[in-house]
Design an enzyme around this catalytic site. Structure first.
Site, PDB file in Angstrom:
ATOM      1  N   LEU A   1       0.866  -1.174   0.000  1.00  0.00           N
ATOM      2  CA  LEU A   1       0.000   0.000   0.000  1.00  0.00           C
ATOM      3  C   LEU A   1       0.905   1.227   0.000  1.00  0.00           C
ATOM      4  O   LEU A   1       2.016   1.191   0.551  1.00  0.00           O
ATOM      5  CB  LEU A   1      -0.888   0.042   1.250  1.00  0.00           C
ATOM      6  N   ASP A   2       0.442   2.305  -0.611  1.00  0.00           N
ATOM      7  CA  ASP A   2       1.189   3.553  -0.535  1.00  0.00           C
ATOM      8  C   ASP A   2       1.391   3.954   0.925  1.00  0.00           C
ATOM      9  O   ASP A   2       0.559   3.632   1.792  1.00  0.00           O
ATOM     10  CB  ASP A   2       0.424   4.681  -1.235  1.00  0.00           C
ATOM     11  N   LYS A   3       2.445   4.684   1.180  1.00  0.00           N
ATOM     12  CA  LYS A   3       2.724   5.165   2.540  1.00  0.00           C
ATOM     13  C   LYS A   3       1.527   5.907   3.130  1.00  0.00           C
ATOM     14  O   LYS A   3       1.184   5.728   4.297  1.00  0.00           O
ATOM     15  CB  LYS A   3       3.950   6.084   2.510  1.00  0.00           C
TER      16      LYS A   3
END
Length: 235
Positions: free
Chosen positions: A51-53
């Site tokens: 997942l994106d940060k």
């Protein structure tokens, strides 16, 4: 900070990744999921997807290399279904459909497909900061200007797993996710922070459906508080 565990068996954990936590460590990254969660459980964990940060929500991590290989293949084969909720600024039409727009990734054009469903739309009229305006006879009066914002709550389902796919697809359709500082509307993001105190990307991986013991099981979490209700409305 402890990372919440939603499910555990002999092969995997399903965890709820907080906003702002990078999935993988690297230069200048003090905290990351692979490092912090390994320390939390007491042994090395293995990433099978990302997942994106700035995206929060459900993720699968594996307990050993064999399980990691198995679950990486399951995710790549689309056996695992990932669903998201986003709060966006703007509207997308029609309210249900498929975005099928290629994405440039690592110098290559890659196919990307996202299902979407608009579940709510609303507008908020807010006052800008008062400005000094010249009045009659040299006096100055306070005049409050107003601006109207349109928001959408959108459910999304990935058919491909390209980097920042949802963020790019929504931004290209003039419906950027609130506080997306990479693909969104930067001028608008400043207003969202100033007026509504929206700081974090309003995107959550809220539902996973995957095979457990030969049966498809669904895991679901509540979205963060800032994504509940109608942003900017007093309810």
């Amino acid at each position: 900070m402890l990372i919440p565990i939603i499910y555990e068996d002999d092969e995997i954990f399903i965890i709820n990744k907080p906003t702002g936590l990078a999935v993988q460590g690297g230069e200048k990254i003090k905290h990351s999921l692979d490092k912090d969660f390994s320390e939390q459980v007491g042994y090395k964990i293995y990433l099978v997807h990302r997942l994106d940060k700035d995206t929060c929500g459900l993720m699968i991590v594996a307990k050993n290399p064999v399980s990691a290989n198995k679950w990486t293949k399951l995710i790549s084969s689309k056996t695992v279904e990932k669903e998201y909720i986003a709060i966006c600024c703007g509207k997308i039409s029609p309210k249900k459909g498929v975005i099928s727009e290629d994405i440039l990734q690592h110098g290559q054009t890659r196919r990307a497909v996202t299902d979407y469903l608009v579940t709510d739309e609303w507008t908020v009229t807010a006052e800008k900061n008062a400005e000094n305006m010249p009045g009659v006879g040299g006096n100055y009066e306070q005049e409050a200007e107003q601006e109207t914002f349109t928001f959408s709550r959108i459910q999304l389902k990935l058919h491909t797993g390209r980097m920042h796919q949802i963020r790019i697809h929504l931004a290209k359709n003039n419906c950027p996710i609130c506080a997306d500082e990479q693909h969104g509307n930067f001028k608008l993001n400043k207003k969202l922070w100033k007026i509504f105190r929206i700081k974090h990307l309003l995107l959550c991986s809220y539902r996973l459906t995957l095979p457990i013991n030969g049966k498809m099981q669904t895991f679901e979490i509540d979205v963060p508080e800032e994504m509940k209700g109608r942003v900017g409305c007093k309810e």
